[in-house]
Scaffold this active site. Structure first.
Site, mmCIF file in Angstrom:
data_model
loop_
_atom_site.group_PDB
_atom_site.id
_atom_site.type_symbol
_atom_site.label_atom_id
_atom_site.label_comp_id
_atom_site.label_asym_id
_atom_site.label_seq_id
_atom_site.Cartn_x
_atom_site.Cartn_y
_atom_site.Cartn_z
ATOM 1 N N CYS A 191 0.768 -1.375 -0.047
ATOM 2 C CA CYS A 191 0.032 -0.049 0.219
ATOM 3 C C CYS A 191 0.838 1.293 -0.113
ATOM 4 O O CYS A 191 0.376 2.173 -0.133
ATOM 5 C CB CYS A 191 -1.035 -0.130 1.134
ATOM 6 S SG CYS A 191 -1.923 -1.379 1.171
ATOM 7 N N HIS A 240 -3.511 6.777 2.624
ATOM 8 C CA HIS A 240 -4.127 5.394 2.185
ATOM 9 C C HIS A 240 -5.540 5.186 2.855
ATOM 10 O O HIS A 240 -5.618 5.322 3.864
ATOM 11 C CB HIS A 240 -3.076 4.326 2.481
ATOM 12 C CG HIS A 240 -3.480 3.041 2.356
ATOM 13 N ND1 HIS A 240 -3.641 2.865 1.057
ATOM 14 C CD2 HIS A 240 -3.459 2.008 2.975
ATOM 15 C CE1 HIS A 240 -3.966 1.478 1.095
ATOM 16 N NE2 HIS A 240 -3.733 0.810 2.073
ATOM 17 N N ASN A 259 -10.367 -0.428 -0.457
ATOM 18 C CA ASN A 259 -8.739 -0.489 -0.259
ATOM 19 C C ASN A 259 -8.451 -0.875 -1.581
ATOM 20 O O ASN A 259 -8.466 -1.968 -2.041
ATOM 21 C CB ASN A 259 -8.282 -1.024 0.982
ATOM 22 C CG ASN A 259 -6.680 -1.083 1.066
ATOM 23 O OD1 ASN A 259 -6.058 -0.802 0.348
ATOM 24 N ND2 ASN A 259 -6.374 -1.603 2.137
#
Ligand code: UT7
Length: 337
Positions: free
Chosen positions: A116, A256, A286
């Site tokens: 990520c 994020h 996500n």
């Protein structure tokens, strides 16, 4: 010689059409909209459902839109770097496939694999390449087809992730804009808490790995949550302090998007109201390396030259960090492609 700064000069994005919402998920596993919304903050996510296409498909779409919006001559692109954990193949790189499909003639391509944190680490790498003066134009893409590694029988992970891609063009400038500073750290102790067990060199694919469902993402959510809150908050506080940033001069934090509660904790630490935080988790979930550039893509029209942004992320590894970025153009004047 004047200092060369590295600045984003355009953004393209792509998300698949298919919307997987919480209602549909609750027919697949024992979950419900209320749990997902209160614990994670996701209403729906986009899924690339067509067979036989992968991350490069979305990355190419995003890059194509970027080329169209910026009007840049594709033959002047020096490099494409794709940040992804869900490459089309073990090899070749997804970036090389995207480059081939775009027909770039004077560029080279490689992937960066930082979960990520992929986008912020790759942007920093591209910025260093530009600042060196050896490269003039680099396309950085954050792209992940998380649905390819999600177990849709596991309620603890299947609600969290989605698919998407976004691409930025990074160029040199002598103006006082672009990437100003980064603080990155990786804590190698994260392996047991977030990983994909099989398919790598330690545990290659076999009947056993398939029978035991080892080709899916594994996460110990609570531990990852704790580390993510602490790391992203500390990293943002550090980058803010050493660059004289505070709630009055930060335009947006672009975090994020893993959990709305993590994002709110980061905002609280910086004493920022949520209006100064870019959030797209509710409708995209996500998307790993794509969350931050997708947030920029969706909010491009709100960004003005000189806006102070902080990017921050946390992911498998554990990898984490924050970057201070000064936006380089007025997004409201850009024609959306
Ligand atoms: O992007 C990479 C980095 N990843 C992250 O940053 C993710 C960090 N972790 C998280 O965001 C959260 O830990 C999760 C969203 C993954 C989980 O939330 P949580 O509040 O930590 O829940 P939990 O894992 O502690 O589970 C609480 C309860 C459990 O039930 P019991 O044991 O208390 O009876 C779970 O079985 O919630 C249950 N549960 C669910 N219930 C309904 C777990 N998943 C679900 C679900 N629907 N989808």
């Amino acid at each position: 010689m004047e200092k060369i700064n590295a600045v984003i000069t355009g953004i393209g994005g792509y998300v698949p059409d298919y919307v997987l919402n919480n209602q549909e998920l609750s027919r697949m596993v024992d979950t419900n909209d209320e749990w997902i919304m209160t614990r994670v903050g996701i209403k729906e996510r986009r899924i690339l459902t067509e067979e036989g296409i992968g991350t490069s498909y979305m990355a190419r779409k995003a890059a194509k839109q970027l080329l169209k919006k910026t009007g840049v001559d594709p033959d002047t692109i020096d490099a494409i770097i794709v940040a992804t954990s869900t490459a089309d193949y073990k090899f070749p790189s997804t970036a090389s496939i995207v480059l081939g499909k775009l027909g770039l003639k004077n560029a080279f391509a490689f992937d960066m694999w930082s979960a990520c944190c992929g986008f912020i680490y790759t942007l920093d790498t591209a910025a260093s390449m530009i600042q060196s003066g050896r490269y003039k134009k680099i396309i950085v893409i954050g792209a992940d087809k998380m649905s390819s590694v999600v177990d849709y029988t596991d309620r603890s992970t299947c609600a969290l992730f989605g698919d998407g891609a976004a691409a930025v063009l990074v160029e040199g400038t002598t103006e006082d804009v672009g990437l100003k500073d980064s603080y990155f750290r990786s804590d190698g102790h994260g392996l047991p808490f977030l990983h994909l067990k099989a398919g790598g060199s330690v545990c290659p694919a076999s009947h056993f790995t398939v029978d035991h469902r080892l080709h899916y993402l594994y996460q110990e959510g609570r531990t990852v949550f704790r580390y993510a809150v602490t790391s992203m908050s500390n990293d943002c506080a550090l980058i803010a302090e050493r660059n004289g940033l505070n709630k009055d001069n930060i335009r947006f934090v672009v975090p994020h998007q893993a959990n709305i509660r993590i994002i709110e904790a980061v905002a609280k630490r910086l004493e920022l109201p949520m209006e100064q935080v870019m959030v797209n988790i509710e409708h995209f979930g996500n998307t790993s390396a794509a969350t931050i550039p997708l947030a920029l893509w969706e909010n491009e029209s709100k960004l003005k030259k000189g806006d102070n942004l902080i990017f921050t992320a946390f992911g498998a590894g554990f990898v984490h960090g924050a970057s201070y970025y000064k936006w380089g153009y007025d997004g409201s004047t850009v024609e959306q492609g």
